[in-house]
Design an enzyme around this catalytic site. Structure first.
Site, PDB file in Angstrom:
ATOM      1  N   HIS A   1       7.368  -7.617  -4.348  1.00  0.00           N
ATOM      2  CA  HIS A   1       7.323  -7.493  -5.811  1.00  0.00           C
ATOM      3  C   HIS A   1       5.971  -8.014  -6.307  1.00  0.00           C
ATOM      4  O   HIS A   1       5.535  -9.093  -5.890  1.00  0.00           O
ATOM      5  CB  HIS A   1       8.469  -8.303  -6.438  1.00  0.00           C
ATOM      6  CG  HIS A   1       8.552  -8.098  -7.913  1.00  0.00           C
ATOM      7  ND1 HIS A   1       9.160  -6.993  -8.469  1.00  0.00           N
ATOM      8  CD2 HIS A   1       8.066  -8.816  -8.940  1.00  0.00           C
ATOM      9  CE1 HIS A   1       9.052  -7.064  -9.790  1.00  0.00           C
ATOM     10  NE2 HIS A   1       8.400  -8.162 -10.100  1.00  0.00           N
TER      11      HIS A   1
ATOM     12  N   GLU B   1      -0.973  -8.111  -1.503  1.00  0.00           N
ATOM     13  CA  GLU B   1       0.133  -7.421  -0.821  1.00  0.00           C
ATOM     14  C   GLU B   1      -0.337  -6.902   0.530  1.00  0.00           C
ATOM     15  O   GLU B   1       0.338  -7.072   1.549  1.00  0.00           O
ATOM     16  CB  GLU B   1       0.646  -6.270  -1.685  1.00  0.00           C
ATOM     17  CG  GLU B   1       1.248  -6.748  -2.994  1.00  0.00           C
ATOM     18  CD  GLU B   1       1.890  -5.623  -3.794  1.00  0.00           C
ATOM     19  OE1 GLU B   1       2.192  -4.564  -3.230  1.00  0.00           O
ATOM     20  OE2 GLU B   1       2.080  -5.807  -5.004  1.00  0.00           O
TER      21      GLU B   1
HETATM   22  C1  GRF Z   1       3.369  -2.516  -5.117  1.00  0.00           C
HETATM   23  O1  GRF Z   1       2.713  -3.180  -6.160  1.00  0.00           O
HETATM   24  C2  GRF Z   1       4.651  -3.226  -4.809  1.00  0.00           C
HETATM   25  O2  GRF Z   1       4.612  -4.577  -5.055  1.00  0.00           O
HETATM   26  C3  GRF Z   1       5.593  -2.592  -5.759  1.00  0.00           C
HETATM   27  O3  GRF Z   1       5.185  -1.256  -5.831  1.00  0.00           O
HETATM   28  C4  GRF Z   1       3.803  -1.131  -5.525  1.00  0.00           C
HETATM   29  C5  GRF Z   1       3.650  -0.121  -4.450  1.00  0.00           C
HETATM   30  O4  GRF Z   1       2.346   0.288  -4.291  1.00  0.00           O
HETATM   31  N1  GRF Z   1       6.940  -2.871  -5.400  1.00  0.00           N
HETATM   32  P1  GRF Z   1       1.994   1.291  -3.107  1.00  0.00           P
HETATM   33  O5  GRF Z   1       2.827   2.545  -3.305  1.00  0.00           O
HETATM   34  O6  GRF Z   1       2.323   0.602  -1.830  1.00  0.00           O
HETATM   35  O7  GRF Z   1       0.527   1.587  -3.228  1.00  0.00           O
END
Ligand code: GRF
Length: 189
Positions: free
Chosen positions: A103, A173
């Site tokens: 998240h 992330e």
């Molecule tokens: C990310 O920000 C994740 O935290 C959220 O959705 C986004 C996905 O981005 N749950 P991507 O599709 O991986 O580029």
């Protein structure tokens, strides 16, 4: 061998990053990427890396013969990488502490219904937060409320726009999600 099925709805930068990270891993393997959006970029990205990719509709998501039976057959772990639908309770209870979500905020703040993507970053900037970050957590029946596995924060500078914040959070992330997935799996062995 531990098999991971990734569920994603969007562009799939996290999914691709996870695929690359585990490519040479001898004991953890991404077997499938599934999406509830037919034209989601994540499906193309998976194909590019020779990962099985599959679109499914809402009735497949919610029926016992659908996603649940697919996962029982193919998955040891389920990773949600930008998956925008709620996981049915029966799937959550079949895979306790095996479903991992990311998240883009420091939960419990900025979680729950409607809090996804840029909605999160806009809210964080509007509230003049001085830091944000990302949370990796197990999935339980309540949205964004499962046990937190890992959090990492990043400062928000006074002139940061939601877009700038989004870039910062996505970088976190990418830096941490695969490593934390690996750690969880190895610790549960
Ligand atoms: C990310 O920000 C994740 O935290 C959220 O959705 C986004 C996905 O981005 N749950 P991507 O599709 O991986 O580029």
């Amino acid at each position: 061998m531990k098999r991971i099925v990734v569920l994603a709805s969007g562009s799939g930068s996290n999914a691709e990053n996870i695929i690359k990270y585990f490519q040479k891993n001898a004991t953890i393997k991404i077997t499938h990427v599934l999406s509830n959006k037919k034209d989601a970029k994540v499906l193309e990205k998976a194909k590019k890396h020779n990962i099985n990719s599959l679109y499914f509709n809402t009735s497949f998501l919610t029926s016992e013969e659908g996603l649940l039976s697919f996962l029982k057959e193919h998955a040891d772990y389920i990773v949600l990488a930008g998956f925008l639908q709620r996981i049915p309770k029966i799937i959550v209870s079949t895979f306790p502490n095996k479903i991992i979500n990311i998240h883009p905020a420091l939960l419990p703040k900025y979680g729950g219904k409607g809090m996804y993507g840029m909605h999160v970053h806009k809210a964080v900037v509007e509230n003049k937060e001085t830091k944000t970050g990302m949370t990796i957590h197990f999935v339980n029946e309540n949205y964004d409320e499962g046990a937190i596995i890992f959090q990492q924060s990043v400062p928000i500078l006074p002139n940061d726009t939601p877009k700038v914040v989004a870039v910062k959070v996505l970088a976190l992330e990418h830096a941490f999600f695969p490593k934390i997935i690996e750690k969880v799996i190895n610790e549960q062995r």
